[in-house]
Every structure is written in C-alpha cells, then in structure tokens.
Design a protein around this motif. Structure first.
Motif, mmCIF file in Angstrom:
data_model
loop_
_atom_site.group_PDB
_atom_site.id
_atom_site.type_symbol
_atom_site.label_atom_id
_atom_site.label_comp_id
_atom_site.label_asym_id
_atom_site.label_seq_id
_atom_site.Cartn_x
_atom_site.Cartn_y
_atom_site.Cartn_z
ATOM 1 N N LEU A 160 -11.123 -40.956 81.416
ATOM 2 C CA LEU A 160 -11.069 -39.589 80.889
ATOM 3 C C LEU A 160 -11.270 -39.554 79.375
ATOM 4 O O LEU A 160 -10.963 -40.494 78.661
ATOM 5 C CB LEU A 160 -9.759 -38.900 81.294
ATOM 6 C CG LEU A 160 -8.475 -39.726 81.415
ATOM 7 C CD1 LEU A 160 -8.046 -40.251 80.099
ATOM 8 C CD2 LEU A 160 -7.414 -38.914 82.083
ATOM 9 N N HIS A 161 -11.831 -38.451 78.937
ATOM 10 C CA HIS A 161 -12.040 -38.215 77.510
ATOM 11 C C HIS A 161 -11.557 -36.819 77.164
ATOM 12 O O HIS A 161 -11.608 -35.921 78.004
ATOM 13 C CB HIS A 161 -13.530 -38.276 77.150
ATOM 14 C CG HIS A 161 -14.148 -39.636 77.319
ATOM 15 N ND1 HIS A 161 -13.844 -40.692 76.499
ATOM 16 C CD2 HIS A 161 -15.064 -40.095 78.216
ATOM 17 C CE1 HIS A 161 -14.549 -41.762 76.871
ATOM 18 N NE2 HIS A 161 -15.286 -41.422 77.927
ATOM 19 N N ASN A 162 -11.159 -36.663 75.899
ATOM 20 C CA ASN A 162 -11.061 -35.295 75.369
ATOM 21 C C ASN A 162 -12.180 -35.152 74.345
ATOM 22 O O ASN A 162 -12.619 -36.148 73.752
ATOM 23 C CB ASN A 162 -9.702 -35.017 74.718
ATOM 24 C CG ASN A 162 -9.544 -35.674 73.371
ATOM 25 O OD1 ASN A 162 -9.597 -36.896 73.273
ATOM 26 N ND2 ASN A 162 -9.331 -34.890 72.341
ATOM 27 N N PHE B 59 -12.763 -26.557 69.127
ATOM 28 C CA PHE B 59 -12.344 -26.659 70.535
ATOM 29 C C PHE B 59 -11.912 -28.070 70.855
ATOM 30 O O PHE B 59 -12.287 -29.021 70.168
ATOM 31 C CB PHE B 59 -13.464 -26.185 71.483
ATOM 32 C CG PHE B 59 -14.754 -26.962 71.410
ATOM 33 C CD1 PHE B 59 -14.916 -28.153 72.100
ATOM 34 C CD2 PHE B 59 -15.816 -26.482 70.661
ATOM 35 C CE1 PHE B 59 -16.108 -28.854 72.050
ATOM 36 C CE2 PHE B 59 -17.024 -27.181 70.597
ATOM 37 C CZ PHE B 59 -17.170 -28.373 71.291
ATOM 38 N N ASN B 60 -11.098 -28.176 71.871
ATOM 39 C CA ASN B 60 -10.652 -29.482 72.362
ATOM 40 C C ASN B 60 -10.597 -29.375 73.875
ATOM 41 O O ASN B 60 -9.738 -28.704 74.429
ATOM 42 C CB ASN B 60 -9.266 -29.818 71.794
ATOM 43 C CG ASN B 60 -8.799 -31.202 72.205
ATOM 44 O OD1 ASN B 60 -9.608 -32.100 72.434
ATOM 45 N ND2 ASN B 60 -7.495 -31.380 72.307
ATOM 46 N N ALA C 202 -10.873 -31.068 77.897
ATOM 47 C CA ALA C 202 -10.570 -32.256 78.697
ATOM 48 C C ALA C 202 -11.739 -32.551 79.630
ATOM 49 O O ALA C 202 -12.286 -31.636 80.246
ATOM 50 C CB ALA C 202 -9.300 -32.001 79.510
ATOM 51 N N PRO D 66 -11.639 -35.137 82.388
ATOM 52 C CA PRO D 66 -10.972 -36.242 83.084
ATOM 53 C C PRO D 66 -11.794 -36.877 84.197
ATOM 54 O O PRO D 66 -11.443 -37.959 84.682
ATOM 55 C CB PRO D 66 -9.714 -35.580 83.654
ATOM 56 C CG PRO D 66 -10.050 -34.139 83.783
ATOM 57 C CD PRO D 66 -11.085 -33.822 82.761
ATOM 58 N N VAL E 214 -8.498 -39.854 72.662
ATOM 59 C CA VAL E 214 -8.037 -40.887 73.604
ATOM 60 C C VAL E 214 -8.566 -42.241 73.135
ATOM 61 O O VAL E 214 -7.854 -43.245 73.145
ATOM 62 C CB VAL E 214 -8.530 -40.589 75.042
ATOM 63 C CG1 VAL E 214 -8.038 -41.655 76.008
ATOM 64 C CG2 VAL E 214 -8.084 -39.214 75.483
ATOM 65 N N ALA F 286 -5.077 -35.903 72.018
ATOM 66 C CA ALA F 286 -5.620 -36.754 73.081
ATOM 67 C C ALA F 286 -5.405 -36.127 74.454
ATOM 68 O O ALA F 286 -6.136 -36.419 75.399
ATOM 69 C CB ALA F 286 -4.974 -38.139 73.033
ATOM 70 N N PRO G 197 -5.510 -32.463 75.871
ATOM 71 C CA PRO G 197 -5.843 -31.109 75.409
ATOM 72 C C PRO G 197 -5.031 -29.990 76.037
ATOM 73 O O PRO G 197 -5.058 -28.880 75.536
ATOM 74 C CB PRO G 197 -7.326 -30.951 75.800
ATOM 75 C CG PRO G 197 -7.786 -32.293 76.238
ATOM 76 C CD PRO G 197 -6.584 -33.043 76.676
ATOM 77 N N TYR H 82 -4.177 -33.185 81.352
ATOM 78 C CA TYR H 82 -5.399 -33.273 82.157
ATOM 79 C C TYR H 82 -5.133 -32.729 83.564
ATOM 80 O O TYR H 82 -5.625 -33.252 84.558
ATOM 81 C CB TYR H 82 -5.926 -34.712 82.209
ATOM 82 C CG TYR H 82 -6.450 -35.201 80.882
ATOM 83 C CD1 TYR H 82 -7.790 -35.053 80.539
ATOM 84 C CD2 TYR H 82 -5.599 -35.803 79.958
ATOM 85 C CE1 TYR H 82 -8.264 -35.475 79.301
ATOM 86 C CE2 TYR H 82 -6.066 -36.230 78.726
ATOM 87 C CZ TYR H 82 -7.397 -36.059 78.407
ATOM 88 O OH TYR H 82 -7.868 -36.481 77.182
ATOM 89 N N GLY I 176 -5.122 -42.878 73.284
ATOM 90 C CA GLY I 176 -4.264 -41.886 72.641
ATOM 91 C C GLY I 176 -3.340 -41.174 73.605
ATOM 92 O O GLY I 176 -2.310 -40.620 73.197
ATOM 93 N N LEU J 171 -4.563 -26.472 68.421
ATOM 94 C CA LEU J 171 -5.302 -27.581 67.776
ATOM 95 C C LEU J 171 -4.689 -27.994 66.439
ATOM 96 O O LEU J 171 -5.374 -28.052 65.403
ATOM 97 C CB LEU J 171 -6.781 -27.222 67.603
ATOM 98 C CG LEU J 171 -7.527 -26.750 68.853
ATOM 99 C CD1 LEU J 171 -8.981 -26.471 68.540
ATOM 100 C CD2 LEU J 171 -7.429 -27.775 69.964
#
Lengths: 237, 289
Positions: free
Chosen positions: A128-130, A141-142, A144, A146, A169, B40, B42, B48, B58, B117
């Motif tokens: 997974l990444h953000n 923006f942030n 997810a 996954p 992450v 990390a 969100p 998630y 993270g 944020l």
C-alpha cells in the motif's frame, strides 16, 4: 492540367498559412540542454528495508535520484518551462498524465502537467501507498492506495511550480509535478536535453528548476518559425 | 494539610504505570513527526479502511501511535473508574476527569491533523496537549504515591520568593515547549527555541540557587530542582545533536521526551513548593534554615 493542380494546391497552402489563427506555420520552438559542472555527488543506495514488498521488487540496489548527472555531464529531471511571456489561453489537453508507483518508486520522478489536465495516479505495487501532494497554491491531497492496480484521478486548478508528491509510508518515494497554464514545458532526459515545441514568436522568460540545485531563468527571443536555443548550467553545491 | 491517605497501593502503582505508558505515547507520537509519518495513514479513525493495516514503513509509526494512544485512553478511563471507587480526595478525582477530557480532545485533534493534512496550528495544539496530559498523569501518580505522603511530612515554611521562582519554571518550560513545537511543525527559525532553552536554563539555575539558599532543608524540593538542572543540561546537549543530525529520528524524539520529563518535573517542583507554608520576607536570615 498538371500545372493547374500544383498551382491550386499552392494557393490552398498559402491561404491556410494566412488564415488559420495561431497557425502551425507561425509557431517556433526552443530547445537546449542543462549541463552540470563540478563534482557529481555520489549516488546513495536507497534503503527499502521498511517494507519487504519494496525490497523484493528490486534485484539490485536502487540509487537515490535527487541529483542525476548523465554520462555527458548533463542533468536529468530538470523541469524547464516558460515562466513569463505566454499570452492567450491554452485549454487542458485530453491526454492523461500518468504517475505510477512501481517497485516503491515514482515514475516519472519529475513531470509537467497543465492546469485542468487529468492526472492518473496508479499503484502497480503489491503493497500500500499513500499519495501526499503537498500543494500550496492548489488544494493539497493525501489519498490511500492500499490495493494493487488501484487508480486515482486528480486535477490541479492553479499553476504551481512545483507540487511535491510524496509517500509517507515509504519516505524515499518522492515526485514533483510542475503545474503550468500552458503546454510550454519539458523535463530533461538522460541526455540532459529538452525541447519545447509550438511556442508562438515572442519574448519569454524560461526557467529551469531542479529539486536540489535550485532554479535559473533566462530571457529568450523566439522568432517566427525559428528554433531558438537555451542552455542552462548548474554547478555542484 | 492533607487528609490521611487511604489510597490502595495497587492504585498508586496503576497510576504510575499509566503515567509511564503516557510517556511512551509521547515517544511514539514524537517518532511520527520525526519520521514524517504523520500522513502515512490518510484516513481516520480507520487506517486504509482497516483496523489493523500492514505495519510497514510510516504506517508502523502512525498506526502504532494510534494503537498506543488507544491503550492510553483505556488506561486513563480505567484510572478514572478506580479513582471514583477508591479515592476520597475530590480534587484527585477531578484531575483524573480533566485528564480523561483531555484524552478525548487529544484524540479528536489527532484525527483532525490527519484529515486536514497536518495544519501546524492543530499539530502544535496536539503536541502541547499531549504534554499537558502527561503532566496530569504524573500529577495523579504523585498524589497517590508514597512521595506525596513523604513530602507532606517534610513540608516546611519557605519564602514567597522560592515559591515564585519554582512557579516561573514550568511557565518558562511550557513556553519553550511551544517554541519547540512551533519550530518542529512550521519549519520556522530555530533561534527563538534556542533563546528559550537558555531562558529555561537560567530559570532552573535560579530555582536551584533559591532552593539551596532559602529552603535547603526541604529535601524533596531540592532533589527535584537538582534533577531539573541535570535534565536541562542533558536536554541542551540532545537539542544540539537533534539539530546537527535531524536525520536521526530517535535523537529528535528523545529531545521531545526529555522535554516532557522536564515539564512534569518542574510542575511537581512548583506543586511541592506551592504546598509549603510561605513567608513573605525572603532573606537568608528570615528563611527557613
């Protein structure tokens, strides 16, 4: 009969060149390269131990790409764009700009995008990444991502050079987006070269941006239908 | 001065454990900022969309911090229940309730930092409230512990100036913690925090001087003051290392943690001084020998 056809064709071409607004026949270009002087910083291997999925995605070491000096002493990943002088409106193209996360690495590292143009962010990884876009002029923006092969679409509404895109992450993952109102931008390649096409004749300020080495500007004059040259040089800090 | 304590020993131990765990939470929170892992994850309160995401990169720090915070919240809730059942002093129960309210607000602030944020104002408020809650847990543990009774028996008359000096130090430390949080969360100039560090050092030196000169026989206060001096010297050293090596998250976090201990210690010292009967004249001749 043959001479009549040729003369008719020439007439049509001449008419098109005069009549079409912002005609392709009148557009020019600017090209050049970004050189690097001094001792190139040694590339450091990126430690991906924090996530086994990232580590196993690479057979060898992955090197930090914040300063990439090409074999011909030029710089890769320099965002070059027309900072001042562009007039007129340039609607966002339908073409989608793609940002991929593959092997816990952003591809591309530096890219340009027009205001209102679609940005497609995808996750090609089995982890997974953000995606954290730290925009200032635009809405940050942030998001997810996954799931593998997940795609998200975003647009920027205002020009901003540059928007940092980061994965928290995997803190080594970093990309930069240059958001401009027009299509006159480019990113230097593995030969340090860039080329901006379709620029109308005029006087412009060209800026070259590098994430570590800063920015440089220069004034250029582009003649009707001509190819101008602009070279930049960054030195080691 | 205080009613004879009837606090069960286990409750005192439990309160101490809660204070230690809250300190661990401050360290976990410090690591989130030091490793730039605040975003990390969100989403909030889920991570998630899950309760337990893979603890990689993270996420380990951010979700780990949330889990430690959750446990701390439960510990504080239970502490309140235990205080309600077993503690006769109303003000101790009130401290516990304020602590619980603080934890709820702190959780909301934590969620807001994620959703909005990391706006610096909320991140700074989150950092400061965390320190305040830790102080409250230490205060309750102190009130329930043996040291409270020991201090009560050894309370002596001190001069007004000693009390004022002891009171000024936690105020100085709080301002300094704010300056540190401001620097950390906004990337502003470091100089105000550096000046603050020396102001705290000078304040603690004066506190030690006053306590040594006018209240040297008040041993608990003397010990606390000397401990504060030791902590602040260590803290300046840690701060220097943290500034020189920002890429060492553990050092920066240790600096945050020691800051919390300094605040808690200074509050206890001021509290102890505040419990002493006071004389208004402050001269060696008139002070308590």
């Amino acid at each position: 009969m043959k001479s009549f056809t040729v003369s008719k064709l020439m007439l049509v071409v001449a008419f098109a060149a005069v009549a079409l607004p912002g005609s392709v026949f009148a557009d020019s270009s600017v090209a050049g390269s970004v050189s690097f002087t001094g001792e190139a910083p040694a590339a450091k291997p990126v430690k991906m131990n924090a996530d086994p999925a990232c580590k196993s995605a690479h057979s060898g070491p992955v090197m930090d790409n914040s300063v990439v000096v090409n074999s011909n002493n030029t710089l890769k990943n320099v965002f070059v764009y027309v900072k001042e002088g562009v007039t007129g409106e340039y609607p966002a193209p339908a073409e989608v700009v793609k940002l991929d996360q593959k092997g816990c690495w952003y591809e591309p590292h530096v890219f340009g995008i027009q205001v209102g143009q679609q940005l497609e962010i995808s996750n090609s990884d089995a982890t997974l990444h953000n995606v954290n876009a730290k925009a200032k002029a635009n809405r940050p923006f942030n998001i997810a991502q996954p799931v593998q092969n997940m795609k998200s679409k975003k647009k920027f509404s205002k020009p901003e050079v540059m928007v940092s895109v980061k994965c928290n992450v995997h803190p080594w993952m970093q990309s930069y987006a240059g958001v401009v109102e027009h299509p006159f931008f480019a990113v230097t390649d593995a030969t340090g070269a860039f080329s901006i096409e379709g620029l109308p004749a005029g006087d412009y300020v060209l800026e070259a941006w590098h994430e570590e080495l800063g920015t440089q500007t220069q004034n250029i004059t582009v003649a009707e239908g001509a190819a101008a040259t602009a070279d930049f040089s960054f030195s080691a800090q | 001065m205080d009613k004879q304590l009837e606090t069960p020993k286990w409750l005192a131990h439990y309160a101490l454990f809660t204070a230690c765990f809250t300190f661990f939470l401050i360290i976990a929170g410090g690591m989130v900022t030091s490793t730039d892992s605040g975003l990390a994850v969100p989403d909030w309160p889920l991570a998630y969309g899950m309760w337990f995401p893979p603890m990689v990169g993270g996420i380990f720090y951010e979700h780990g911090h949330r889990m430690v915070a959750g446990v701390t919240g439960i510990l504080i809730l239970l502490l309140n229940l235990f205080l309600w059942k077993n503690e006769s002093r109303l003000w101790v129960r009130r401290l516990g309730q304020i602590m619980l309210l603080g934890v709820v607000i702190q959780a909301l602030l934590g969620g807001l930092t994620v959703i909005l944020l990391l706006p610096p104002q909320i991140s700074i408020a989150h950092a400061m409230l965390g320190q305040a809650i830790f102080c409250l847990t230490v205060a309750v543990a102190h009130a329930l512990g043996k040291s409270w009774q020991g201090n009560t028996n050894s309370l002596q008359t001190i001069s007004e100036s000693v009390w004022r000096m002891c009171l000024s130090v936690p105020i100085l430390v709080s301002v300094q913690l704010f300056l540190g949080a401001y620097y950390r969360h906004t990337g502003a100039a470091l100089m105000p925090h550096v000046i603050g560090a020396f102001a705290v050092l000078i304040g603690i030196c004066f506190q030690n001087y006053y306590v040594l000169r006018f209240a040297a026989d008040m041993k608990p206060l003397l010990r606390m003051s000397m401990r504060l001096l030791l902590f602040v010297c260590l803290q300046i050293g840690l701060g220097l290392v943290a500034w020189m090596k920002p890429e060492w998250p553990s050092m920066v976090t240790a600096h945050v943690g020691l800051g919390a201990l300094i605040l808690a210690q200074s509050v206890l010292a001021a509290w102890t001084a505040g419990r002493c009967p006071r004389k208004t004249v402050s001269s060696p001749a008139s002070s308590v020998a």
